[in-house]
Scaffold this motif. Structure first.
Motif, PDB file in Angstrom:
ATOM      1  N   SER A  98       0.830  -1.204   0.000  1.00 55.14           N
ATOM      2  CA  SER A  98       0.000   0.000   0.000  1.00 55.14           C
ATOM      3  C   SER A  98       0.868   1.259   0.000  1.00 55.14           C
ATOM      4  O   SER A  98       1.695   1.440  -0.890  1.00 55.14           O
ATOM      5  N   ASN A 122      -0.177  -4.278  -3.820  1.00 53.63           N
ATOM      6  CA  ASN A 122      -1.300  -3.325  -3.772  1.00 53.63           C
ATOM      7  C   ASN A 122      -0.838  -1.912  -3.392  1.00 53.63           C
ATOM      8  O   ASN A 122      -1.369  -1.304  -2.456  1.00 53.63           O
ATOM      9  N   ALA A 124      -0.096   2.224  -3.568  1.00 57.35           N
ATOM     10  CA  ALA A 124      -0.953   3.376  -3.855  1.00 57.35           C
ATOM     11  C   ALA A 124      -0.099   4.580  -4.214  1.00 57.35           C
ATOM     12  O   ALA A 124       0.759   4.989  -3.430  1.00 57.35           O
ATOM     13  N   SER A 127      -5.617   7.650  -6.635  1.00 57.42           N
ATOM     14  CA  SER A 127      -6.908   7.063  -6.280  1.00 57.42           C
ATOM     15  C   SER A 127      -8.023   7.706  -7.093  1.00 57.42           C
ATOM     16  O   SER A 127      -7.993   8.906  -7.377  1.00 57.42           O
ATOM     17  N   TRP A 177       2.314  11.244  -3.234  1.00 58.15           N
ATOM     18  CA  TRP A 177       1.887  10.724  -4.535  1.00 58.15           C
ATOM     19  C   TRP A 177       2.290  11.681  -5.662  1.00 58.15           C
ATOM     20  O   TRP A 177       2.783  11.248  -6.703  1.00 58.15           O
ATOM     21  N   VAL A 202      -7.491   0.285  -2.214  1.00 62.35           N
ATOM     22  CA  VAL A 202      -6.764   0.880  -3.343  1.00 62.35           C
ATOM     23  C   VAL A 202      -7.369   0.374  -4.649  1.00 62.35           C
ATOM     24  O   VAL A 202      -7.480  -0.840  -4.857  1.00 62.35           O
ATOM     25  N   THR A 206      -3.543   2.901  -9.714  1.00 61.87           N
ATOM     26  CA  THR A 206      -2.098   2.843  -9.443  1.00 61.87           C
ATOM     27  C   THR A 206      -1.416   1.791 -10.309  1.00 61.87           C
ATOM     28  O   THR A 206      -0.335   2.040 -10.862  1.00 61.87           O
ATOM     29  N   HIS A 229      -7.024  -6.234   0.451  1.00 59.19           N
ATOM     30  CA  HIS A 229      -5.934  -5.268   0.352  1.00 59.19           C
ATOM     31  C   HIS A 229      -4.655  -5.723   1.067  1.00 59.19           C
ATOM     32  O   HIS A 229      -3.568  -5.664   0.502  1.00 59.19           O
TER      33      HIS A 229
END
Length: 256
Positions: A98, A122, A124, A127, A177, A202, A206, A229
């Motif tokens: 994540s 997974n 990120a 989003s 991000w 998520v 991505t 997740h």
């Protein structure tokens, strides 16, 4: 930067093991804790590798404490752990779940010569969620919103995260991000990417951005069919561990 003089919740402690010349840095996600990566770390340690699973500042304590930290604090922690591993090991693999995936992706951008492979679970860096897009405004109105932790299909499993999501910290993560997305082409390390088919935290934006953006000569994408997740604690955890072992053996160092 926040200095923590708080009690770490039992089960949320950092994990470290000293072993051979192959090192692994594993980073947990936002509002989570090292508990989400500890079984993976223990698996690697049992294979004789050197492992670091740091507790990111503000995590494993309280969501209010997390709200006093920002992405620079979290990144400084993984950056320091990478420096330590490079001083001990001939090869280093970085992996993240994540937000941890975003952190180690930034390491791969900023320190390409220090990283031999990148493993993302997974991750990120963006989003599509409407509530997330509102966070830059909401952070000034509310301290937190409902939590995103423990999105795990396997019953009876706990990542020792928070039941609230601190919005100032979340807004800071979103700033990271913005720092990472434009520099995806600076990622050159062999990339192993795991994506759960059903992830309630998520979305798939991505994955599309990362796989299209990196410059890695080797990219493998693995679909996880029986996990949510926090896949590192879910039904597909062993698959993640085994595929990572094989990927590292093929692309980093033989006979590991």
């Amino acid at each position: 930067m926040s200095s923590e003089a708080v009690t770490v919740r039992p089960g949320a402690e950092a994990f470290a093991a000293d072993g051979g010349s192959l090192g692994f840095l594993l980073s947990h996600g936002f509002t989570g804790s090292p508990a989400s990566m500890r079984p993976w770390g223990e698996h690697l340690a049992a294979r004789g590798h050197t492992v670091r699973v740091p507790r990111l500042p503000g995590h494993g304590t309280s969501w209010q404490q997390l709200n006093r930290t920002g992405w620079q604090d979290w990144y400084a922690t993984v950056d320091a752990e990478l420096t330590d591993l490079r001083s001990r090991c001939d090869h280093v693999v970085v992996a993240g779940l994540s937000m941890g995936g975003c952190l180690v992706t930034r390491l791969a951008q900023q320190r390409p010569d220090d990283i031999d492979a990148l493993v993302l679970v997974n991750p990120a860096v963006a989003s599509r969620r409407f509530d997330v897009k509102l966070v830059p405004v909401l952070q000034h109105l509310l301290p937190s919103m409902p939590g995103i932790g423990n999105d795990i299909k396997k019953p009876g499993t706990d990542e020792y995260g928070y039941d609230r999501t601190p919005l100032k910290a979340l807004a800071s993560m979103m700033q990271m991000w913005k720092d990472v997305r434009p520099n995806l082409d600076r990622v050159q390390a062999p990339l192993l990417y795991f994506r759960s088919e059903e992830d309630h935290v998520v979305d798939d934006l991505t994955r599309d951005l990362v796989l299209a953006g990196v410059s890695s000569g080797v990219v493998e994408s693995v679909s996880l069919t029986d996990s949510y997740h926090v896949a590192t604690l879910d039904h597909d955890a062993e698959l993640i561990f085994e595929r990572t072992d094989a990927f590292v053996a093929e692309h980093v160092v033989r006979d590991v």
